[in-house]
Design a protein around this motif. Structure first.
Motif, PDB file in Angstrom:
ATOM      1  N   LEU A 162       0.740  -1.125   0.091  1.00 13.10           N
ATOM      2  CA  LEU A 162      -0.001   0.125   0.115  1.00 13.10           C
ATOM      3  C   LEU A 162       0.845   1.179  -0.069  1.00 13.10           C
ATOM      4  O   LEU A 162       1.699   1.348   0.824  1.00 13.10           O
ATOM      5  CB  LEU A 162      -0.887   0.039   1.327  1.00 13.10           C
ATOM      6  N   ILE A 163       0.509   2.248  -0.741  1.00 16.86           N
ATOM      7  CA  ILE A 163       1.070   3.503  -0.836  1.00 16.86           C
ATOM      8  C   ILE A 163      -0.375   4.571  -0.680  1.00 16.86           C
ATOM      9  O   ILE A 163      -1.125   4.372  -1.285  1.00 16.86           O
ATOM     10  CB  ILE A 163       1.814   3.998  -1.975  1.00 16.86           C
ATOM     11  N   GLY A 164       0.092   5.657   0.173  1.00 15.82           N
ATOM     12  CA  GLY A 164      -1.025   6.361   0.566  1.00 15.82           C
ATOM     13  C   GLY A 164      -0.900   8.177   0.076  1.00 15.82           C
ATOM     14  O   GLY A 164       0.330   8.300  -0.571  1.00 15.82           O
ATOM     15  N   LEU A 165      -1.672   9.057   0.208  1.00 14.54           N
ATOM     16  CA  LEU A 165      -1.781  10.062  -0.015  1.00 14.54           C
ATOM     17  C   LEU A 165      -2.331  10.778   1.147  1.00 14.54           C
ATOM     18  O   LEU A 165      -3.906  10.422   1.479  1.00 14.54           O
ATOM     19  CB  LEU A 165      -2.450  10.598  -1.495  1.00 14.54           C
ATOM     20  N   MET A 166      -1.688  11.752   1.913  1.00 17.51           N
ATOM     21  CA  MET A 166      -2.321  12.332   3.171  1.00 17.51           C
ATOM     22  C   MET A 166      -2.156  13.642   2.956  1.00 17.51           C
ATOM     23  O   MET A 166      -1.464  14.565   2.923  1.00 17.51           O
ATOM     24  CB  MET A 166      -1.502  12.031   4.430  1.00 17.51           C
ATOM     25  N   ALA A 167      -3.487  14.289   3.106  1.00 20.96           N
ATOM     26  CA  ALA A 167      -3.905  15.682   2.574  1.00 20.96           C
ATOM     27  C   ALA A 167      -5.140  16.071   3.442  1.00 20.96           C
ATOM     28  O   ALA A 167      -6.101  15.202   3.438  1.00 20.96           O
ATOM     29  CB  ALA A 167      -3.616  16.104   1.610  1.00 20.96           C
ATOM     30  N   TYR A 168      -5.530  17.367   3.371  1.00 23.71           N
ATOM     31  CA  TYR A 168      -6.956  17.783   3.848  1.00 23.71           C
ATOM     32  C   TYR A 168      -7.110  19.164   2.879  1.00 23.71           C
ATOM     33  O   TYR A 168      -6.450  20.145   3.438  1.00 23.71           O
ATOM     34  CB  TYR A 168      -7.090  17.856   4.811  1.00 23.71           C
ATOM     35  N   PRO A 169      -8.213  19.317   1.952  1.00 18.96           N
ATOM     36  CA  PRO A 169      -9.005  18.050   1.418  1.00 18.96           C
ATOM     37  C   PRO A 169      -8.199  17.309   0.592  1.00 18.96           C
ATOM     38  O   PRO A 169      -7.176  17.766  -0.065  1.00 18.96           O
ATOM     39  CB  PRO A 169     -10.047  18.823   0.741  1.00 18.96           C
TER      40      PRO A 169
ATOM     41  N   ASP B 285      -0.410  10.017  13.759  1.00 24.29           N
ATOM     42  CA  ASP B 285      -0.948   8.919  13.880  1.00 24.29           C
ATOM     43  C   ASP B 285      -0.904   8.073  12.533  1.00 24.29           C
ATOM     44  O   ASP B 285      -0.527   6.929  12.241  1.00 24.29           O
ATOM     45  CB  ASP B 285      -2.292   8.899  14.271  1.00 24.29           C
ATOM     46  N   ALA B 286      -1.097   9.062  11.518  1.00 25.76           N
ATOM     47  CA  ALA B 286      -1.255   8.630  10.297  1.00 25.76           C
ATOM     48  C   ALA B 286       0.202   8.103   9.783  1.00 25.76           C
ATOM     49  O   ALA B 286       0.270   7.082   9.224  1.00 25.76           O
ATOM     50  CB  ALA B 286      -1.779   9.448   9.377  1.00 25.76           C
ATOM     51  N   VAL B 287       1.153   8.730  10.055  1.00 25.17           N
ATOM     52  CA  VAL B 287       2.516   8.473   9.735  1.00 25.17           C
ATOM     53  C   VAL B 287       2.965   7.187  10.298  1.00 25.17           C
ATOM     54  O   VAL B 287       3.568   6.394   9.897  1.00 25.17           O
ATOM     55  CB  VAL B 287       3.512   9.774   9.963  1.00 25.17           C
ATOM     56  N   ASN B 288       2.659   7.122  11.659  1.00 21.63           N
ATOM     57  CA  ASN B 288       2.956   5.880  12.228  1.00 21.63           C
ATOM     58  C   ASN B 288       2.426   4.865  11.842  1.00 21.63           C
ATOM     59  O   ASN B 288       2.983   3.829  11.674  1.00 21.63           O
ATOM     60  CB  ASN B 288       2.528   6.112  13.809  1.00 21.63           C
ATOM     61  N   ALA B 289       1.279   4.999  11.095  1.00 26.19           N
ATOM     62  CA  ALA B 289       0.737   3.939  10.442  1.00 26.19           C
ATOM     63  C   ALA B 289       1.357   3.188   9.290  1.00 26.19           C
ATOM     64  O   ALA B 289       1.281   1.969   8.831  1.00 26.19           O
ATOM     65  CB  ALA B 289      -0.753   4.263  10.071  1.00 26.19           C
ATOM     66  N   ILE B 290       2.104   4.255   8.747  1.00 24.89           N
ATOM     67  CA  ILE B 290       3.142   3.768   7.516  1.00 24.89           C
ATOM     68  C   ILE B 290       3.740   2.745   7.833  1.00 24.89           C
ATOM     69  O   ILE B 290       4.101   1.539   7.511  1.00 24.89           O
ATOM     70  CB  ILE B 290       3.949   4.760   6.980  1.00 24.89           C
TER      71      ILE B 290
END
Length: 294
Positions: free
Chosen positions: A11-18, A53-58
């Motif tokens: 899995l590779i993610g993208l983290m941003a808002y929005p 928390d999101a980065v730790n999930a990586i």
């Protein structure tokens, strides 16, 4: 997609808002499929409050990495183990690579911006740039442009918490490159108009023009533009921002949204994760012809 996903998919993610507007999942997942790579790319709507928390999930989920976009590009640094030299210089990260639990931050935005102009046959080296914004997009654009050989940068920023970062950017450019950088208050409209009058390119690297600010532009008078300049909005959703409409009404020939930059920065991130070259011509045709993605 279902034919590719199995128990070995990374899995590779993208983290941003929005982030729900993003074209990055379309770009990367189609590139993975084209090359037969067992990866999946998903967008996660994450702001500063949940970023740690999101980065730790990586690490926890053994993800291969993640892209990072506004408003997280600078805030994310505190959660990483290492930074590339370019990310350190820019004080911004848009790509994380996970190597056995060690998270390294990279920035590909600046090179993506410059390469997107090259793709259009445009050369701004030795010329003057006006740039608004000194955040996670504006910083790498300014520093990479200076490193590559832009002669002069007039940087405009609001008198807000990001002003300190704008001062840092100008200091680095003037000390580490041959480019002359000057910082101005965005609120000073007369100076803004003056600097635009003789520039080769104006780039808006703020979030103005995208939701929830899609009805706004930092420049509202077409007479501030001249037809021989380049107007570049790093926003790509909507495809045509208010700034772009104003520039076109002024007769500006070269008006761009951020799709080209998104494509080129994404190709560099793709290489960092997979050690493969993105099939960029295939992806360019795919995303530039997809008029349904507004």
């Amino acid at each position: 997609m279902t034919e590719r996903i199995d128990g070995h998919t990374l899995l590779i993610g993208l983290m941003a808002y929005p982030i729900r507007h993003s074209m990055s999942p379309t770009m990367h997942n189609n590139a993975f499929a084209k090359l037969g790579l067992n990866y999946a790319y998903l967008a996660f709507e994450v702001g500063n409050d949940k970023l740690g928390d999101a980065v730790n999930a990586i690490r926890t989920l053994d993800m291969r990495g993640s892209n990072i976009s506004m408003p997280n590009k600078q805030k994310v640094i505190q959660y990483l183990d290492k930074l590339s030299p370019a990310a350190k210089l820019n004080n911004a990260v848009n790509t994380i690579v996970n190597d056995n639990g060690v998270l390294t931050g990279y920035t590909t935005d600046g090179t993506g911006f410059m390469k997107s102009l090259e793709d259009e046959g445009l050369n701004i080296l030795g010329k003057k740039m006006v740039l608004s914004g000194a955040g996670g997009a504006g910083t790498p654009i300014a520093i990479q442009a200076a490193l590559d050989g832009v002669k002069e940068i007039s940087l405009f920023n609001r008198d807000d918490p990001s002003w300190e970062n704008a001062e840092r950017n100008v200091k680095i450019i003037n000390e580490e490159t041959k480019c002359k950088a000057t910082l101005y208050h965005l609120e000073d409209q007369e100076v803004f108009k003056r600097e635009l009058s003789d520039c080769a390119i104006y780039c808006d690297a703020t979030g103005v023009g995208m939701k929830p600010l899609e009805d706004l532009s930092l420049v509202n008078d077409p007479s501030w533009f001249h037809k021989d300049m380049i107007v570049y909005d790093t926003v790509y959703s909507p495809r045509e921002t208010k700034l772009m409409k104003i520039a076109k009404s002024a007769g500006v020939e070269h008006v761009f949204n951020g799709l080209g930059m998104m494509l080129e920065q994404g190709a560099e991130a793709f290489k960092l994760w997979t050690d493969k070259d993105m099939p960029i011509d295939y992806i360019r045709e795919l995303i530039f012809s997809d008029d349904d993605k507004k």
